[in-house]
Design an enzyme around this catalytic site. Sequence first.
Site, PDB file in Angstrom:
ATOM      1  N   HIS A   1      -9.339  -4.229  -1.092  1.00 48.92           N
ATOM      2  CA  HIS A   1      -8.314  -3.454  -0.389  1.00 48.92           C
ATOM      3  C   HIS A   1      -8.796  -2.019  -0.184  1.00 48.92           C
ATOM      4  CE1 HIS A   1      -4.000  -2.366   0.479  1.00 48.92           C
ATOM      5  NE2 HIS A   1      -4.467  -1.186   0.109  1.00 48.92           N
ATOM      6  N   GLU A   2      -9.368  -1.428  -1.240  1.00 44.95           N
ATOM      7  CA  GLU A   2      -9.806  -0.028  -1.148  1.00 44.95           C
ATOM      8  C   GLU A   2     -11.050   0.128  -0.279  1.00 44.95           C
ATOM      9  OE1 GLU A   2      -7.450   1.722  -1.921  1.00 44.95           O
ATOM     10  OE2 GLU A   2      -6.435   0.365  -3.291  1.00 44.95           O
TER      11      GLU A   2
ATOM     12  N   CYS B   1       0.857  -1.184   0.000  1.00 45.34           N
ATOM     13  CA  CYS B   1       0.000   0.000   0.000  1.00 45.34           C
ATOM     14  C   CYS B   1       0.895   1.236   0.000  1.00 45.34           C
ATOM     15  CB  CYS B   1      -0.888  -0.017   1.237  1.00 45.34           C
ATOM     16  SG  CYS B   1      -2.006   1.387   1.364  1.00 45.34           S
TER      17      CYS B   1
ATOM     18  N   HIS C   1      -9.944   0.368   3.155  1.00 42.47           N
ATOM     19  CA  HIS C   1      -9.528   1.740   3.476  1.00 42.47           C
ATOM     20  C   HIS C   1     -10.732   2.578   3.904  1.00 42.47           C
ATOM     21  CE1 HIS C   1      -5.272   2.454   2.817  1.00 42.47           C
ATOM     22  NE2 HIS C   1      -5.293   1.710   1.719  1.00 42.47           N
TER      23      HIS C   1
END
Length: 137
Positions: free
Chosen positions: A127-128, A86, A131
Amino acid sequence: MIQPIMHDPLFLAQKSAPATPEDAPVARDLLDTLTAHADGCVGMAANMIGVLKRIIAVEAEDGGYLVLFNPVILKKSGLYEAEEGCLSLEGVRKTKRWQSIKVQYQTMDGKPRIKTFTGWTAQIIQHEIDHCDGILI
């Protein structure tokens, strides 16, 4: 406009607020910043550029980019272990991801969409979304 990458773990651990079409300038900055880092980055969430909104931009299968407002995973299958890096963090970490995900989201102009993503694109989106939820790998 290309924005600096956020590295503060306390900021990144906060949950993002819902996005609206009025947040389109944030999405454009996110795309500009992602394309500026395209050599080492395939996806970004708005909190990575210092904005706590549920907006993600990811590399698409066709070589372009997808922007998703308020993405939510509705269905998932095929759990596997992955290693991810990241821009906001140093190093590579192990995590678990789903091979196939069905995602509900809005376009930049607020139109609702539901789409199934698989493989690499599904991994990037997960993954996003993490976040957006304040989850760091």
